[in-house]
Design a protein around this motif. Structure first.
Motif: not given
Lengths: 346, 346
Positions: A49, A72, A104, A254, A258
């Protein structure tokens, strides 16, 4: 923390940077954002993820700006890189503004603001976050608790540091009350009809599971106490971290594709405006006057933003970081899962 | 307004710029900051408290920054100049940050943020102000209602505009309640013991006369609802407009030596980060989703920051600006005092 992140596939540099940001939170007393979050990062890397060893790419740049793509990867390495680029640009032309897309969770926003401040810059850090906050007059989570952090060198301790969610509280504050078995006040969370709710166990689960509860913007639920201001600040963060940075925004953060979080980091060179020593001396004088102001009945101290964290860090550097049994057990389990030596916790 | 300012000694350009900012407030429905303030400016010029036709000087500059000195002139011309310089620098290198020292009241902060937004920039505007707000746990006015305004082009109407005092309310909100003979809530003003007060007549006079009352930061009087956040935002504005800009700060603003207000204006070029049309399309989509969010019981509309002001301006451009009898009479008296034709008010 580094060993677990390495075991999950992250490179040494990204692992060390991520651990540094988590540790800064634990030392400053922001337990919700410290090693208690390690599992989330490790499992994110392990499951794919979050991309391990992601390259941080520069999408575009001008003398005072850069737009980065975190591909990511973990948020901390990307935000540290963005801070360094912003500081370098501020050193060269007076100001640097750097955006990050496809990122993230980056830990505490205050880490990056402090990092800029330690290099003599005024740092302003924004991020968007998973949707949990309702607009004013709404009853649905439409944007995140979008943090805003501001750091400033003042020649005194760690300087001025404001690190705030633009909502009245973040979910972490609910968890603290739950651990202490204390009630939460009306004005933190509403349900899908807009009514205030105070049943903290249900709310913590229900916010995570998106069962229709919302946190409220700073200022609460009505314009009478300025809820439109917290709402506006939250949207500002979302607009520059989402549409401007080229990341997801609002309830799409989210999402199925992703996290796609965005950050924006601003560094302003103090010397471009004012002699640094003069600036710092006036900041310290301002703080001295604030500390000496008349106090409200029953209050025994007036604080400067960041002061509580600095004092907590001094205490924890000397006495250690207190972990709950749940966090200690989870760290030991995570170490075993990662095949690394168990942490020596006392 | 222009005639009165000219009669008081200001030059044509400064007079027209000042009138434009006052008019923008009146049109947007922010009556506390419109023509009702003209007397203060005219009398300031006439008495010499504000310098007429002051030269705006550049103290220092880098490619992305400039520090200006307003030489105690009117605030609006200095802040318009600062906005123009910030926008030009943002056009050249991606960002511009311009400070102003030795300034005076500049009207609504939102005017300058909107001006930057109309030129395709994200505008962030800060100012300090006369001391009226208490720090958290304090009971003494130590800094101003320090406004923060953010404007953004969105390809829709006038774009996003947040224009907020960093206190729960400014004094203007008390005056509106007084005019409507409505009570004010606990949580807006405290007395010198820190106790909440609601006797609005006494408070309006007492805040002006510095009789020990304080407005509260956004978030109120306790950390439970985030008062430390409003306090931190107010100090941030004061730190960059005072120590950084080289102006007065805290309780020294409007001291014996004059106002010595400071401002800070930031312009960020959208295209440095993102294609402008793509950025604007995503902003509009965000706003459409927010407007369509589930509403709290009893609420009939969700607003976007700035939308109320845009709608009010459309109404007032068509129907006129409603003035109270007191303001109309004062404008007529001021015109007579200045020896200019009385305004034709209906």
């Amino acid at each position: 923390m580094v060993s677990c992140l390495l075991a999950a596939g992250e490179g040494r540099r990204g692992a060390e940077q991520t651990a540094e940001v988590l540790l800064a939170a634990d030392l400053g007393g922001i337990d919700s954002h410290g090693c208690a979050r390690l599992r989330r990062y490790v499992e994110g890397l392990a499951s794919g993820a979050i991309a391990a060893e992601a390259a941080i790419e520069t999408v575009s740049a001008t003398p005072a700006t850069a737009a980065l793509d975190a591909n990511n990867g973990l948020g901390a390495p990307a935000a540290i890189e963005a801070t360094e680029v912003a500081v370098a640009k501020a050193g060269a032309v007076g100001v640097g503004v750097v955006s990050v897309r496809r990122s993230n969770h980056f830990g505490i926003a205050g880490y990056y603001a402090s990092r800029a401040a330690r290099k003599g810059m005024i740092g302003l850090v924004l991020s968007n976050a998973s949707p949990q906050v309702s607009p004013v007059f709404g009853a649905e989570p439409m944007f995140g608790t979008n943090p805003l952090a501001i750091g400033m060198p003042t020649g005194e301790g760690d300087g001025f540091l404001l690190d705030m969610a633009t909502s009245t509280v973040g979910r972490g504050k609910l968890e603290v009350r739950q651990r202490r078995a204390e009630p939460i006040p009306e004005g933190w969370v509403i349900d899908a009809s807009g009514a205030p709710r105070v049943d903290v166990e249900e709310l913590i689960d229900g916010l995570k599971a998106r069962r229709g509860y919302s946190l409220l913007p700073l200022g609460g639920s009505s314009e009478e106490f300025g809820a439109h201001k917290g709402y506006g600040l939250g949207l500002f963060a979302d607009l520059v971290c989402g549409p401007l940075a080229g990341a997801a925004w609002g309830r799409h953060v989210y999402g199925p594709a992703g996290a796609d979080l965005g950050h924006l980091i601003v560094a302003i060179q103090v010397e471009a405006f004012r002699d640094r020593a003069e600036f710092e001396a006036e900041c310290r004088q301002m703080f001295a006057e604030l500390r000496a102001a008349r106090r409200a009945a029953g209050a025994d101290r007036i604080f400067i933003p960041g002061e509580k964290e600095v004092e907590e860090r001094e205490r924890r550097l000397s006495d250690g970081i207190p972990l709950t049994e749940a966090v200690s057990a989870d760290l030991a389990a995570l170490a075993e899962q990662c095949g690394v030596p168990a942490p020596e916790l006392r």
